[in-house]
Scaffold this motif. Structure first.
Motif, PDB file in Angstrom:
ATOM      1  N   THR A 172     -53.928  17.273 -16.176  1.00 22.18           N
ATOM      2  CA  THR A 172     -52.931  17.579 -15.141  1.00 22.18           C
ATOM      3  C   THR A 172     -51.682  18.289 -15.667  1.00 22.18           C
ATOM      4  N   GLY A 173     -51.625  18.535 -16.979  1.00 27.94           N
ATOM      5  CA  GLY A 173     -50.582  19.418 -17.501  1.00 27.94           C
ATOM      6  C   GLY A 173     -49.194  18.831 -17.584  1.00 27.94           C
ATOM      7  N   ALA A 174     -48.293  19.674 -18.083  1.00 29.41           N
ATOM      8  CA  ALA A 174     -46.891  19.286 -18.224  1.00 29.41           C
ATOM      9  C   ALA A 174     -46.088  20.059 -17.199  1.00 29.41           C
ATOM     10  N   GLY A 175     -46.191  19.622 -15.958  1.00 27.30           N
ATOM     11  CA  GLY A 175     -45.598  20.417 -14.883  1.00 27.30           C
ATOM     12  C   GLY A 175     -44.251  19.939 -14.386  1.00 27.30           C
ATOM     13  N   LEU A 176     -43.690  18.907 -15.015  1.00 26.79           N
ATOM     14  CA  LEU A 176     -42.432  18.348 -14.495  1.00 26.79           C
ATOM     15  C   LEU A 176     -41.231  19.039 -15.132  1.00 26.79           C
ATOM     16  N   PRO A 177     -40.480  19.809 -14.357  1.00 26.70           N
ATOM     17  CA  PRO A 177     -39.371  20.544 -14.975  1.00 26.70           C
ATOM     18  C   PRO A 177     -38.182  19.646 -15.293  1.00 26.70           C
ATOM     19  N   TYR A 178     -37.603  19.835 -16.464  1.00 28.84           N
ATOM     20  CA  TYR A 178     -36.370  19.118 -16.821  1.00 28.84           C
ATOM     21  C   TYR A 178     -35.167  19.943 -16.381  1.00 28.84           C
ATOM     22  N   PHE A 179     -34.102  19.228 -16.032  1.00 30.03           N
ATOM     23  CA  PHE A 179     -32.837  19.899 -15.723  1.00 30.03           C
ATOM     24  C   PHE A 179     -31.784  19.429 -16.711  1.00 30.03           C
ATOM     25  N   MET A 180     -30.729  20.243 -16.898  1.00 38.83           N
ATOM     26  CA  MET A 180     -29.731  19.916 -17.913  1.00 38.83           C
ATOM     27  C   MET A 180     -28.862  18.733 -17.518  1.00 38.83           C
ATOM     28  N   GLY A 181     -28.684  18.557 -16.217  1.00 38.09           N
ATOM     29  CA  GLY A 181     -27.813  17.476 -15.768  1.00 38.09           C
ATOM     30  C   GLY A 181     -26.345  17.851 -15.827  1.00 38.09           C
ATOM     31  N   ILE A 182     -26.037  19.134 -15.634  1.00 37.79           N
ATOM     32  CA  ILE A 182     -24.629  19.537 -15.648  1.00 37.79           C
ATOM     33  C   ILE A 182     -24.138  19.738 -14.219  1.00 37.79           C
ATOM     34  N   GLU A 183     -22.846  19.841 -14.094  1.00 38.16           N
ATOM     35  CA  GLU A 183     -22.227  19.987 -12.781  1.00 38.16           C
ATOM     36  C   GLU A 183     -22.642  21.319 -12.146  1.00 38.16           C
ATOM     37  N   GLY A 184     -22.858  21.282 -10.850  1.00 37.57           N
ATOM     38  CA  GLY A 184     -23.170  22.513 -10.121  1.00 37.57           C
ATOM     39  C   GLY A 184     -24.637  22.870 -10.152  1.00 37.57           C
ATOM     40  N   GLU A 185     -25.428  21.989 -10.714  1.00 34.22           N
ATOM     41  CA  GLU A 185     -26.834  22.295 -10.925  1.00 34.22           C
ATOM     42  C   GLU A 185     -27.639  22.418  -9.632  1.00 34.22           C
ATOM     43  N   ASN A 186     -27.143  21.798  -8.563  1.00 30.25           N
ATOM     44  CA  ASN A 186     -27.892  21.871  -7.309  1.00 30.25           C
ATOM     45  C   ASN A 186     -27.333  22.908  -6.345  1.00 30.25           C
ATOM     46  N   PHE A 187     -26.489  23.799  -6.862  1.00 29.80           N
ATOM     47  CA  PHE A 187     -26.041  24.915  -6.027  1.00 29.80           C
ATOM     48  C   PHE A 187     -27.235  25.798  -5.684  1.00 29.80           C
ATOM     49  N   ASN A 188     -27.100  26.520  -4.555  1.00 29.93           N
ATOM     50  CA  ASN A 188     -28.159  27.457  -4.176  1.00 29.93           C
ATOM     51  C   ASN A 188     -28.209  28.590  -5.197  1.00 29.93           C
ATOM     52  N   GLY A 189     -29.389  28.847  -5.713  1.00 31.97           N
ATOM     53  CA  GLY A 189     -29.500  29.904  -6.713  1.00 31.97           C
ATOM     54  C   GLY A 189     -29.686  29.350  -8.113  1.00 31.97           C
ATOM     55  N   VAL A 190     -29.752  28.036  -8.249  1.00 33.29           N
ATOM     56  CA  VAL A 190     -30.118  27.450  -9.542  1.00 33.29           C
ATOM     57  C   VAL A 190     -31.596  27.069  -9.455  1.00 33.29           C
ATOM     58  N   TYR A 191     -32.381  27.650 -10.316  1.00 37.66           N
ATOM     59  CA  TYR A 191     -33.820  27.416 -10.314  1.00 37.66           C
ATOM     60  C   TYR A 191     -34.264  26.747 -11.600  1.00 37.66           C
ATOM     61  N   SER A 192     -35.310  25.921 -11.513  1.00 34.87           N
ATOM     62  CA  SER A 192     -36.054  25.604 -12.736  1.00 34.87           C
ATOM     63  C   SER A 192     -36.925  26.826 -12.999  1.00 34.87           C
ATOM     64  N   ALA A 193     -37.286  27.042 -14.261  1.00 36.88           N
ATOM     65  CA  ALA A 193     -38.176  28.167 -14.565  1.00 36.88           C
ATOM     66  C   ALA A 193     -39.468  28.022 -13.777  1.00 36.88           C
ATOM     67  N   ASN A 194     -39.940  26.787 -13.651  1.00 39.69           N
ATOM     68  CA  ASN A 194     -41.167  26.541 -12.887  1.00 39.69           C
ATOM     69  C   ASN A 194     -41.053  27.055 -11.455  1.00 39.69           C
ATOM     70  N   GLU A 195     -39.927  26.750 -10.808  1.00 40.19           N
ATOM     71  CA  GLU A 195     -39.788  27.199  -9.419  1.00 40.19           C
ATOM     72  C   GLU A 195     -39.715  28.716  -9.351  1.00 40.19           C
ATOM     73  N   PHE A 196     -38.882  29.282 -10.204  1.00 38.74           N
ATOM     74  CA  PHE A 196     -38.703  30.740 -10.185  1.00 38.74           C
ATOM     75  C   PHE A 196     -40.033  31.448 -10.440  1.00 38.74           C
ATOM     76  N   LEU A 197     -40.745  31.005 -11.475  1.00 38.57           N
ATOM     77  CA  LEU A 197     -42.011  31.658 -11.822  1.00 38.57           C
ATOM     78  C   LEU A 197     -43.085  31.397 -10.762  1.00 38.57           C
ATOM     79  N   THR A 198     -43.086  30.189 -10.174  1.00 41.91           N
ATOM     80  CA  THR A 198     -44.066  29.889  -9.130  1.00 41.91           C
ATOM     81  C   THR A 198     -43.828  30.766  -7.902  1.00 41.91           C
ATOM     82  N   ARG A 199     -42.565  30.917  -7.533  1.00 41.50           N
ATOM     83  CA  ARG A 199     -42.269  31.778  -6.385  1.00 41.50           C
ATOM     84  C   ARG A 199     -42.819  33.193  -6.620  1.00 41.50           C
ATOM     85  N   ILE A 200     -42.708  33.673  -7.842  1.00 37.17           N
ATOM     86  CA  ILE A 200     -43.179  35.039  -8.130  1.00 37.17           C
ATOM     87  C   ILE A 200     -44.696  35.067  -8.349  1.00 37.17           C
TER      88      ILE A 200
END
Ligand SMILES: Cc1cc2nc3c(=O)[nH]c(=O)nc-3n(C[C@H](O)[C@H](O)[C@H](O)COP(=O)(O)OP(=O)(O)OC[C@H]3O[C@@H](n4cnc5c(N)ncnc54)[C@H](O)[C@@H]3O)c2cc1C
Ligand SMILES: Cc1cc2nc3c(=O)[nH]c(=O)nc-3n(C[C@H](O)[C@H](O)[C@H](O)COP(=O)(O)OP(=O)(O)OC[C@H]3O[C@@H](n4cnc5c(N)ncnc54)[C@H](O)[C@@H]3O)c2cc1C
Ligand code: SF4
Ligand code: SF4
Ligand code: FES
Lengths: 289, 451
Positions: free
Chosen positions: B222-250
């Motif tokens: 089942t792979g290593a599909g769980l993206p980690y986030f840095m845990g810094i402020e502002g991380e959930n603003f619109n336009g912050v992507y995990s690489a997984n999300e960005f690459l999956t969208r494309i």
């Protein structure tokens, strides 16, 4: 296009029954045995209409043998296109059930509250809560009588059903929050579910804030995979980042960062408009409607 | 192998590296000395008979070359493209000591591409055994395990939660490195051996665990599909992507072709990619192709970048600007992204891996801000948590990975696991290698229980 073997036995994901049940709101029964086998209250499916489609989440509203029911409002490109599909047609992909089921157990006296299309999520929940020995009150609200749905079914599934309209065109003139406040004041509740637009859930859940009554809401952030792989659906609950598609979608209402959720829901508003325009333009050019 | 010019390739998603011509392949093959104890084979996680297939190329017998490779590797067009050859087969080639190593990956790709164009020979399979095997996940690990079990004559069912097979090959690695028609083609070769593939089936949900465990043998990939986030402020603003999300969208959803395809993505005028591995390079190069100016922020020095050297060079040529020895501390804006604040890093004493430990600088000039409207975090992925947590008695490591022995056995007798879910995020060929080992053990187990 793709060479892959299609899912199931070639008979799944077919629309068995299609009904328009309110203004702009549609009810589909879809044959999807892989979803109905374990699908429970609080869970959802992710569907993709066709090869170029977006993956969108829709709540499991009921199940019956191999068929799952979804109820949706035709708001944007995907839901409007979905509404044009007819009985007998197939949906390319349906993945599910996804998400963690509702915390159904013996709570005592429960209220299930639905706003707008969120009402669609209530029947399955009310039935499961009843089966677990709870007394269930349904409270449903919509802008006007034309937007109310599943009344008869809910009347049957709940011990008691209260209907509210914002404009007074049917039932109580006011919001479900008003009814909830009364019940909270009368100490007549042990657990509450509120499902509807984010702003409705935010405001309605204020009614239980100081009461200590367990209050669940079903969050609806933008999703892609729905399996915990992308983080698009992240929400802040109790100061922690959660993935709504696997950790939720139901969370403790009083811990949710509502403003963040509502901001994130608006991320693609310009693109959603463009997508819808493109769809209507294309539809006209093809002349298929 | 040549690359298409950077100015041309950043305008599309077509493959960057052009393949070898038959003539060049033969010339390259002639460089191989056919070592009697070939060190290159030790570097290949699936131990392909490298001198054997190269010898066949030198004799212009490409059909035989393909046959030899396929004995050990059912996905050669994929591995020939994405294997980190410089640290695997080519890294141990004897010629590399004094000259350049034989370009084994390019040769493998050449043979696979030649075979695809000239008709593929189906491998032989054993007669049906009547045993049922379930494979969870259709990434390189799952596909490899499936092919090994199919060849042993077992009835194989693959479950995949997404709407397309391939795992990271499909949703993660961009098409300019790994064209999707080639992924499809190679996977179809395996499916053609008789596998049943159920897409949109999430094991643990659509397929309950007891139904899964009812198979005669189970392989979890089942792979290593769980993206980690840095845990810094502002991380959930619109336009912050995990690489997984960005690459999956494309890659999976084709957001680059919006509105022809319905899935949107924020293209960004200026994009900050955080991280220094292959995933970060892929994200940065995709963002460039969407027309953005791209910064890549990495906390250690340029020479410490964990990504393949070739990918770093490619990214640089395509105009990605590297900001090394810097670490983001805060994302600015709300609700959209307006900037990213970073701290400069000092390199201190070496850690266990021999790399210097970055430590945040203090004092004046130690922080700086970049104006960006999209942030992509590529700081690593963890094991996919969904299924492993649902199987009672399945032993897991601290990070949530499934624990296996050297044969790929888990703590449940007829359940095996391989690929990233067992090893942590690794490489395509390591996933395949571990799946092959596990499948061999599965096949032995199933043979023993034959009545
Ligand atoms: C767990 C969950 C359950 C849901 N259940 C239902 C349901 O039972 N009935 C129903 O009518 N709606 C439901 N929704 C909302 C539904 O997914 C959106 O209405 C739908 O995606 C809109 O797509 P569109 O293309 O028609 O509209 P768009 O014009 O693309 O979007 C309209 C709005 O819908 C939201 N939205 C858009 N794309 C997505 C996406 N990929 N994921 C989530 N939200 C999105 C955004 O907030 C957007 O502003 C649910 C959402 C979630 C997360
Ligand atoms: C962006 C990126 C670039 C990379 N580049 C390279 C490279 O150049 N070279 C290289 O060698 N390696 C590279 N890697 C690493 C490599 O892709 C992985 O090591 C490899 O894909 C692991 O294979 P796997 O089969 O274990 O898992 P995956 O490829 O992750 O596949 C797992 C599959 O299982 C499915 N799944 C998960 N849970 C369930 C469930 N419950 N039920 C059903 N299905 C499920 C997933 O949807 C997925 O399809 C890269 C990784 C990324 C993310
Ligand atoms: S599979 Fe990878 S490591 Fe093995 S020979 Fe081919 S390119 Fe080298
Ligand atoms: S080590 Fe190098 S030269 Fe020797 S057989 Fe392998 S590829 Fe050929
Ligand atoms: S939708 Fe991708 S992680 Fe939840």
């Amino acid at each position: 296009m793709t060479l892959f073997v299609s899912p199931g036995d070639g008979v799944v994901d077919r629309i068995i029954k299609r009904t328009q049940i309110a203004d702009n709101i549609y009810e589909f029964w879809i044959n999807a045995p892989h979803v109905t086998k374990t699908g429970r209250a609080g869970q959802f499916v992710v569907l993709r209409i066709d090869e170029t489609g977006e993956r969108i989440p829709l709540t499991i509203s009921a199940t019956r043998k191999d068929d799952v029911r979804i109820v949706f409002m035709a708001t944007g490109k995907t839901t409007q296109q979905l509404a044009t599909l007819q009985e007998g047609e197939c949906i390319r992909d349906i993945a599910g059930p996804l998400g963690t089921p509702s915390d159904v157990k013996k709570w005592g006296r429960c209220a299930v509250i639905g706003g707008g299309v969120g009402i669609a999520c209530l029947p399955i929940l009310a039935r499961e809560l009843k089966a677990a020995g709870n007394e269930v009150t349904g409270i449903i609200g919509a802008r006007n009588a034309g937007l109310l749905l599943l009344e008869d079914e809910l009347r049957e599934a709940c011990d008691d059903l209260v209907i509210c309209t914002d404009d007074g065109s049917k039932g109580f003139h006011g919001f479900p929050a008003d009814i909830l406040k009364e019940k909270v004041a009368a100490k007549a509740l042990d657990a509450v579910w509120i499902i509807g637009p984010a702003i409705m859930m935010k405001i309605t859940s204020l009614a239980t804030l100081d009461s200590g009554i367990k209050t669940f809401v079903s969050l609806n952030p933008i999703m892609v995979d729905g399996t915990g792989m992308c983080g698009s659906c992240r929400v802040t609950v109790g100061g922690e980042t959660k993935f709504a598609c696997v950790d939720g979608p139901e969370f403790d209402a009083h811990q949710v960062d509502w403003n963040e959720l509502m901001n994130r829901q608006r991320t693609y508003n310009p693109q959603e408009k463009e997508s819808l325009e493109h769809y209507h333009e294309h539809k006209c050019r093809c002349g298929d409607h | 192998m040549k690359n298409r010019p950077a100015e041309e390739r950043i305008r599309d998603f077509k493959e960057v590296a052009t393949g070898l011509s038959a003539q060049d392949a033969v010339l390259e093959a002639l460089r191989c000395m056919g070592c009697p104890r070939p060190s290159c084979v030790n570097g290949c996680p699936v131990s392909i008979d490298i001198p054997g297939f190269i010898e066949a190329i030198a004799q212009e017998d490409f059909r035989t070359a393909a046959r030899i490779i396929k004995q050990d590797n059912m996905l050669p067009a994929i591995c020939g493209r994405v294997c980190p050859q410089e640290t695997q087969c080519q890294g141990t080639c004897i010629l590399g000591k004094q000259y350049k190593p034989v370009r084994i990956g390019a040769l493998e790709r050449f043979v696979a591409d030649w075979e695809r164009e000239n008709g593929v020979e189906a491998p032989t399979t054993a007669p049906p055994t009547g045993k049922r095997v379930a494979i969870v996940g259709s990434g390189p690990a799952g596909i490899t395990a499936a092919s090994e079990c199919l060849r042993a004559g077992h009835a194989v069912t693959i479950f995949e939660s997404l709407h397309e097979a391939g795992g990271v090959l499909t949703y993660g690695i961009p098409s300019f490195r790994m064209p999707k028609d080639i992924v499809k083609f190679e996977i179809d070769q395996v499916l053609a051996l008789g596998a049943k593939l159920h897409l949109n089936h999430i094991v643990g949900r659509s397929v309950p665990v007891d139904e899964l465990l009812a198979y005669d043998a189970v392989f979890i990939g089942t792979g290593a599909g769980l993206p980690y986030f840095m845990g810094i402020e502002g991380e959930n603003f619109n336009g912050v992507y995990s690489a997984n999300e960005f690459l999956t969208r494309i890659n999976l959803m084709h957001a680059d072709k919006f509105p022809e395809y319905d899935t949107p993505v924020i293209r960004g005028t200026t994009v900050a990619v955080v991280g220094g591995g292959n995933v970060a390079m892929d994200s940065a190069r995709v963002a460039r192709r969407l027309g953005a100016k791209v910064y890549l922020i990495y906390r250690r020095r340029e020479e410490d970048l964990p990504a393949r050297e070739e990918e770093v060079k490619n990214a640089a040529k395509e105009g990605v600007e590297f900001i090394c020895c810097a670490n983001p501390t805060c994302i600015l804006g709300g609700p959209g992204v307006q900037g990213i604040e970073c701290t400069r890093m000092d390199m201190c004493e070496l850690d266990d891996s021999g790399r210097p430990v970055p430590r945040a600088c203090t004092g004046e000039g130690s922080t700086f801000t970049l104006d960006v409207d999209v942030v992509i975090e590529a700081i690593g992925q963890g094991p996919n948590p969904l299924l492993a947590g649902l199987i009672p008695g399945l032993k897991r490591g601290k990070r949530g990975n499934i624990e296996v022995d050297e044969d790929g056995r888990t703590s449940i007798p007829h359940v095996f696991a391989g690929g990233d879910i067992a090893t942590g995020a690794a490489t395509v060929i390591w996933a395949m290698g571990s799946a092959k080992t596990a499948a061999a053990a599965m096949n032995r187990m199933l043979a023993e229980t034959e009545e």
